[in-house]
Design a protein around this motif. Structure first.
Motif, short mmCIF file in Angstrom:
data_model
loop_
_atom_site.label_atom_id
_atom_site.label_comp_id
_atom_site.label_asym_id
_atom_site.label_seq_id
_atom_site.Cartn_x
_atom_site.Cartn_y
_atom_site.Cartn_z
N SER A 196 -5.04 -1.08 0.09
CA SER A 196 -4.89 0.09 0.97
C SER A 196 -5.75 1.25 0.47
O SER A 196 -6.31 2.00 1.27
CB SER A 196 -3.42 0.52 1.04
OG SER A 196 -2.98 1.13 -0.16
N ASP A 230 5.79 3.54 -2.90
CA ASP A 230 6.37 4.46 -1.91
C ASP A 230 5.62 5.79 -1.93
O ASP A 230 5.36 6.38 -0.88
CB ASP A 230 7.85 4.70 -2.20
CG ASP A 230 8.69 3.45 -1.95
OD1 ASP A 230 8.60 2.90 -0.84
OD2 ASP A 230 9.43 3.02 -2.86
N ALA A 233 2.22 5.26 -0.22
CA ALA A 233 2.35 5.26 1.24
C ALA A 233 2.59 6.66 1.78
O ALA A 233 2.02 7.08 2.80
CB ALA A 233 3.47 4.32 1.65
N ARG A 237 0.02 8.75 4.34
CA ARG A 237 0.48 9.25 5.64
C ARG A 237 0.34 10.77 5.74
O ARG A 237 0.04 11.31 6.82
CB ARG A 237 1.94 8.85 5.88
CG ARG A 237 2.13 7.38 6.24
CD ARG A 237 3.51 7.13 6.82
NE ARG A 237 3.65 5.76 7.31
CZ ARG A 237 4.31 4.79 6.68
NH1 ARG A 237 4.93 5.05 5.54
NH2 ARG A 237 4.37 3.58 7.21
N ASP A 257 -1.61 5.21 8.84
CA ASP A 257 -0.28 4.60 8.95
C ASP A 257 -0.36 3.10 8.62
O ASP A 257 0.52 2.57 7.92
CB ASP A 257 0.27 4.80 10.36
CG ASP A 257 1.75 4.47 10.44
OD1 ASP A 257 2.52 5.00 9.63
OD2 ASP A 257 2.14 3.69 11.33
N ASP A 258 -1.40 2.44 9.07
CA ASP A 258 -1.56 1.01 8.75
C ASP A 258 -1.81 0.82 7.26
O ASP A 258 -1.31 -0.14 6.66
CB ASP A 258 -2.71 0.41 9.56
CG ASP A 258 -2.32 0.15 11.01
OD1 ASP A 258 -1.11 0.19 11.32
OD2 ASP A 258 -3.23 -0.10 11.84
N ARG A 261 1.57 1.22 5.52
CA ARG A 261 2.39 0.01 5.66
C ARG A 261 1.88 -1.12 4.76
O ARG A 261 2.65 -1.85 4.16
CB ARG A 261 2.41 -0.45 7.12
CG ARG A 261 3.34 0.37 8.00
CD ARG A 261 3.68 -0.38 9.28
NE ARG A 261 2.49 -0.53 10.12
CZ ARG A 261 2.17 0.32 11.09
NH1 ARG A 261 2.94 1.36 11.34
NH2 ARG A 261 1.10 0.12 11.82
N LEU A 264 2.99 -0.95 1.12
CA LEU A 264 4.38 -1.27 0.84
C LEU A 264 4.65 -2.77 0.80
O LEU A 264 5.74 -3.19 0.40
CB LEU A 264 5.28 -0.62 1.90
CG LEU A 264 5.30 0.91 1.88
CD1 LEU A 264 6.06 1.45 3.09
CD2 LEU A 264 5.90 1.42 0.58
N LEU A 265 3.67 -3.57 1.19
CA LEU A 265 3.87 -5.02 1.16
C LEU A 265 3.86 -5.54 -0.27
O LEU A 265 3.11 -5.05 -1.13
CB LEU A 265 2.75 -5.73 1.95
CG LEU A 265 2.69 -5.48 3.46
CD1 LEU A 265 1.49 -6.22 4.05
CD2 LEU A 265 3.98 -5.92 4.14
N CYS A 268 0.34 -10.40 0.63
CA CYS A 268 -0.17 -10.68 1.97
C CYS A 268 -1.20 -11.79 1.87
O CYS A 268 -1.82 -12.00 0.82
CB CYS A 268 -0.77 -9.44 2.60
SG CYS A 268 -2.21 -8.79 1.74
#
Length: 269
Positions: A196, A230, A233, A237, A257-258, A261, A264-265, A268
């Motif tokens: 991210s 957290d 993220a 945002r 926003d993506d 998210r 927080l994974l 993946c």
């Protein structure tokens, strides 16, 4: 001594950070606009110094990574926001474009030739039939790049080749920029969270100065050292405040926003 002198000059000039990748939107922050203007003036000198260094010590070939540097889901996110889809790329982005500002001629998945040396372009695009034409874009940014792009209208880069260069040449560069920006704790983050931040740097650059970069500093100084996804993220945002009420705001906030998210994974594919 000659090499040391060249490197010293490069270090002084490197303070003018190049802009983020072509998909980025220009920030309304006045300090960043000043920095962008400085970058546009300084980039040709920086590239000239880099090329002088390469004459002494040619740029090494990019080694193939043992494992992916960037989580695949983060790669997908970057590609989605940079080119939308292979079909959209084929319709609108297969040629050479000028995104504006201090950017250079750009092609592929946000590959900015103006911020590369001729040697790097030739290496990255070694199988491109227009490799020499593309290498002529090295060190040319701003209005001069806009004029240059008009002479490259016949150059086309198929999506498959663009993606290959993005994956093998561009991603390692932006991963390195993110790692330098956020420090050694970056390496300890879960792959989605690290990815991210690579997406963030790909879009916004790695600068830390100015009010519009206060969340970047919080990421560097608080969230990443603590390994707190957290917090990562939340700060990503929070950047939406910068573009509130601007034409680019909705799209940029969707990307933030993506990215939040994604951070927080746990894992993946």
């Amino acid at each position: 001594m000659r090499v040391l002198a060249i490197i010293a000059i490069a270090a002084l000039l490197a303070g003018c950070q190049p802009p983020p990748a072509a998909g980025a939107q220009r920030s309304p922050d006045p300090l960043e606009r000043v920095q962008e203007a400085i970058a546009e003036a300084a980039v040709p000198a920086v590239v000239a110094v880099q090329e002088a260094v390469e004459q002494v010590a040619p740029a090494p070939a990019q080694p193939a990574p043992v494992r992916p540097l960037v989580a695949p889901c983060a790669v997908d996110l970057i590609v989605h926001y940079e080119v939308t889809s292979p079909a959209h790329y084929a319709r609108r982005l297969e040629g050479v474009i000028w995104p504006g500002g201090a950017s250079g001629a750009t092609w592929g998945v946000g590959y900015d030739g103006g911020h590369q040396t001729r040697g790097v372009i030739r290496r990255d695009w070694d199988r491109h039939e227009a490799r020499e034409q593309l290498s002529s874009t090295a060190g040319i940014t701003g209005a001069a790049a806009r004029a240059l792009v008009r002479t490259l209208q016949d150059v086309r880069t198929p999506y498959g080749y663009a993606y290959e260069v993005f994956e093998t040449a561009s991603l390692p560069v932006y991963h390195g920029r993110a790692r330098r920006a956020f420090g050694d704790p970056f390496d300890q983050l879960p792959p989605p969270a690290a990815g991210s931040l690579v997406s963030l740097v790909y879009n916004r650059g790695a600068g830390m100065a100015g009010d519009s970069r206060r969340e970047m500093r919080a990421l560097r100084d608080v969230c990443v050292p603590a390994g707190d996804v957290d917090c990562i993220a939340r700060e990503i945002r929070a950047m939406c405040r910068i573009w509130e009420g601007t034409p680019n705001g909705p799209g940029l906030c969707r990307r933030r926003d993506d990215e939040a998210r994604l951070a927080l994974l746990e894992a993946c594919a």
